[in-house]
Scaffold this motif. Structure first.
Motif, PDB file in Angstrom:
ATOM      1  N   UNK A 198      55.049  37.921 -51.193  1.00 24.54           N
ATOM      2  CA  UNK A 198      54.047  38.440 -50.276  1.00 24.54           C
ATOM      3  C   UNK A 198      52.662  38.125 -50.812  1.00 24.54           C
ATOM      4  N   UNK A 199      51.721  37.914 -49.909  1.00 22.77           N
ATOM      5  CA  UNK A 199      50.362  37.631 -50.328  1.00 22.77           C
ATOM      6  C   UNK A 199      49.777  38.798 -51.116  1.00 22.77           C
ATOM      7  N   UNK A 200      50.243  40.007 -50.795  1.00 27.11           N
ATOM      8  CA  UNK A 200      49.759  41.181 -51.494  1.00 27.11           C
ATOM      9  C   UNK A 200      50.139  41.230 -52.959  1.00 27.11           C
ATOM     10  N   UNK A 201      51.071  40.366 -53.375  1.00 27.93           N
ATOM     11  CA  UNK A 201      51.462  40.312 -54.784  1.00 27.93           C
ATOM     12  C   UNK A 201      50.482  39.495 -55.624  1.00 27.93           C
ATOM     13  N   UNK A 202      49.520  38.850 -54.982  1.00 29.48           N
ATOM     14  CA  UNK A 202      48.546  38.032 -55.699  1.00 29.48           C
ATOM     15  C   UNK A 202      47.284  38.839 -55.986  1.00 29.48           C
ATOM     16  N   UNK A 203      46.771  38.691 -57.195  1.00 27.37           N
ATOM     17  CA  UNK A 203      45.497  39.281 -57.577  1.00 27.37           C
ATOM     18  C   UNK A 203      44.387  38.369 -57.058  1.00 27.37           C
ATOM     19  N   UNK A 204      43.543  38.828 -56.143  1.00 29.37           N
ATOM     20  CA  UNK A 204      42.511  37.937 -55.589  1.00 29.37           C
ATOM     21  C   UNK A 204      41.589  37.334 -56.640  1.00 29.37           C
ATOM     22  N   UNK A 205      41.340  38.057 -57.724  1.00 29.23           N
ATOM     23  CA  UNK A 205      40.448  37.551 -58.768  1.00 29.23           C
ATOM     24  C   UNK A 205      41.151  36.602 -59.732  1.00 29.23           C
ATOM     25  N   UNK A 206      42.470  36.703 -59.806  1.00 34.28           N
ATOM     26  CA  UNK A 206      43.250  35.860 -60.712  1.00 34.28           C
ATOM     27  C   UNK A 206      44.590  35.554 -60.046  1.00 34.28           C
ATOM     28  N   UNK A 207      44.582  34.718 -59.014  1.00 37.71           N
ATOM     29  CA  UNK A 207      45.793  34.522 -58.211  1.00 37.71           C
ATOM     30  C   UNK A 207      46.931  33.806 -58.918  1.00 37.71           C
ATOM     31  N   UNK A 208      46.717  33.360 -60.160  1.00 40.41           N
ATOM     32  CA  UNK A 208      47.801  32.755 -60.935  1.00 40.41           C
ATOM     33  C   UNK A 208      48.275  33.677 -62.063  1.00 40.41           C
ATOM     34  N   UNK A 209      47.884  34.950 -62.010  1.00 35.07           N
ATOM     35  CA  UNK A 209      48.270  35.874 -63.076  1.00 35.07           C
ATOM     36  C   UNK A 209      49.781  36.015 -63.195  1.00 35.07           C
ATOM     37  N   UNK A 210      50.509  35.851 -62.121  1.00 31.50           N
ATOM     38  CA  UNK A 210      51.967  36.016 -62.099  1.00 31.50           C
ATOM     39  C   UNK A 210      52.708  34.823 -62.685  1.00 31.50           C
ATOM     40  N   UNK A 211      52.059  33.682 -62.807  1.00 28.34           N
ATOM     41  CA  UNK A 211      52.750  32.416 -63.028  1.00 28.34           C
ATOM     42  C   UNK A 211      53.086  32.176 -64.497  1.00 28.34           C
ATOM     43  N   UNK A 212      54.235  31.532 -64.774  1.00 30.86           N
ATOM     44  CA  UNK A 212      54.530  31.106 -66.148  1.00 30.86           C
ATOM     45  C   UNK A 212      53.553  30.025 -66.590  1.00 30.86           C
ATOM     46  N   UNK A 213      53.460  29.830 -67.912  1.00 32.91           N
ATOM     47  CA  UNK A 213      52.499  28.866 -68.449  1.00 32.91           C
ATOM     48  C   UNK A 213      52.711  27.465 -67.882  1.00 32.91           C
ATOM     49  N   UNK A 214      53.965  27.091 -67.666  1.00 28.99           N
ATOM     50  CA  UNK A 214      54.231  25.736 -67.175  1.00 28.99           C
ATOM     51  C   UNK A 214      53.654  25.544 -65.777  1.00 28.99           C
ATOM     52  N   UNK A 215      53.750  26.566 -64.929  1.00 24.38           N
ATOM     53  CA  UNK A 215      53.205  26.414 -63.576  1.00 24.38           C
ATOM     54  C   UNK A 215      51.686  26.462 -63.587  1.00 24.38           C
ATOM     55  N   UNK A 216      51.127  27.236 -64.509  1.00 22.08           N
ATOM     56  CA  UNK A 216      49.668  27.207 -64.652  1.00 22.08           C
ATOM     57  C   UNK A 216      49.200  25.809 -65.054  1.00 22.08           C
ATOM     58  N   UNK A 234      41.885  25.729 -61.322  1.00 22.16           N
ATOM     59  CA  UNK A 234      41.561  26.585 -62.454  1.00 22.16           C
ATOM     60  C   UNK A 234      40.177  27.162 -62.230  1.00 22.16           C
ATOM     61  N   UNK A 235      39.883  28.240 -62.950  1.00 21.21           N
ATOM     62  CA  UNK A 235      38.590  28.890 -62.782  1.00 21.21           C
ATOM     63  C   UNK A 235      37.544  28.357 -63.750  1.00 21.21           C
ATOM     64  N   UNK A 236      37.848  27.256 -64.431  1.00 21.43           N
ATOM     65  CA  UNK A 236      36.869  26.612 -65.292  1.00 21.43           C
ATOM     66  C   UNK A 236      37.042  25.102 -65.174  1.00 21.43           C
ATOM     67  N   UNK A 237      36.125  24.363 -65.769  1.00 19.13           N
ATOM     68  CA  UNK A 237      36.195  22.902 -65.770  1.00 19.13           C
ATOM     69  C   UNK A 237      36.144  22.439 -67.222  1.00 19.13           C
ATOM     70  N   UNK A 238      37.308  22.290 -67.867  1.00 14.70           N
ATOM     71  CA  UNK A 238      37.310  21.852 -69.261  1.00 14.70           C
ATOM     72  C   UNK A 238      36.793  20.421 -69.378  1.00 14.70           C
ATOM     73  N   UNK A 239      36.160  20.076 -70.487  1.00 14.31           N
ATOM     74  CA  UNK A 239      35.580  18.735 -70.633  1.00 14.31           C
ATOM     75  C   UNK A 239      36.579  17.609 -70.424  1.00 14.31           C
TER      76      UNK A 239
END
Length: 246
Positions: free
Chosen positions: A78-96, A105-110
């Motif tokens: 459900x969309x309600x399971x997503x944190x609007x400020x961090x919508x990938x908080x639920x995801x395993x590292x591989x999916x991130x 991503x919320x940043x732009x690494x060099x």
């Protein structure tokens, strides 16, 4: 505001008649990935990136890479399971990692800019070099899947707007970073915005304001921006123009 760039930038014809531009539609790779418990196996143009949780990113010579997902991988139902400020908080590292590979991503690494810098150094004076960002709606579907995402637009519109506000900032930051690195234009990838997926009214509500924010940021930097949609756009061309893409 910055002046409109000359159309000659996009229409320049190089000595090579096979192409007049280069589109870099993925960010550069993390140079330290192999030191993060990740196995990278290469075979010519193909190769696999294997994660401890069982996920595999298969690099293919004739198509985009494909993510197989971690063991037991499932997106939120459900969309309600997503944190609007961090919508990938639920995801395993591989999916991130997979999402970062797609510019999510919320940043732009060099290192994201490494490929752009290399291409510009070699042929930036010969070819028009373009970057790419995901549309906000494409981000949303990446978090929860198309079915959950489309249903969520109808059942949880406030949550959808909050998520789209967040990821619009992500897309805008990545687009601007690529222009400032030297890209002449940005492709806004919006595959699910055609009539086969959403209606004209839904396009007006869920696409126009968010893509316009990205487009205006790119225009303010003095670069071009154009959009890709997977077909069926005849009923919404005027709305596409309202997004301010070129």
């Amino acid at each position: 505001p910055a002046p409109e760039p000359s159309a000659a930038v996009l229409l320049r014809v190089p000595a090579c008649d096979r192409a007049d531009g280069i589109l870099l539609h993925k960010p550069g790779r993390d140079p330290d990935l192999a030191q993060q418990g990740v196995t990278i196996a290469r075979d010519g143009l193909t190769g696999n990136t294997v994660f401890d949780d069982g996920a595999v990113i298969r690099c293919r010579p004739d198509d985009d890479p494909k993510d197989t997902g971690a063991r037991g991988f499932a997106r939120p139902e459900e969309l309600g399971d997503l944190d609007p400020d961090n919508p990938l908080a639920w995801a395993p590292d591989s999916y991130r990692h997979w999402c970062r590979h797609k510019g999510t991503a919320d940043d732009v690494p060099p290192y994201w800019l490494a490929a752009i810098e290399q291409v510009l150094a070699k042929m930036g004076d010969t070819y028009s070099v373009h970057g790419e960002v995901r549309s906000p709606l494409d981000h949303l579907f990446a978090f929860c899947g198309m079915q959950t995402g489309l249903i969520g637009l109808l059942t949880e519109p406030d949550r959808a707007r909050a998520i789209l506000d967040t990821v619009t900032g992500w897309s805008t930051a990545w687009a601007v970073a690529q222009v400032r690195a030297g890209c002449h234009a940005i492709k806004l990838s919006s595959p699910y915005a055609g009539a086969g997926f959403i209606s004209r009214d839904q396009y007006r509500e869920w696409v126009v304001p968010y893509e316009r924010a990205v487009a205006e940021a790119v225009r303010d930097e003095g670069a071009f921006i154009y959009t890709h949609t997977c077909g069926a756009i005849g009923d919404r061309l005027d709305l596409m123009a309202e997004t301010r893409v070129h």
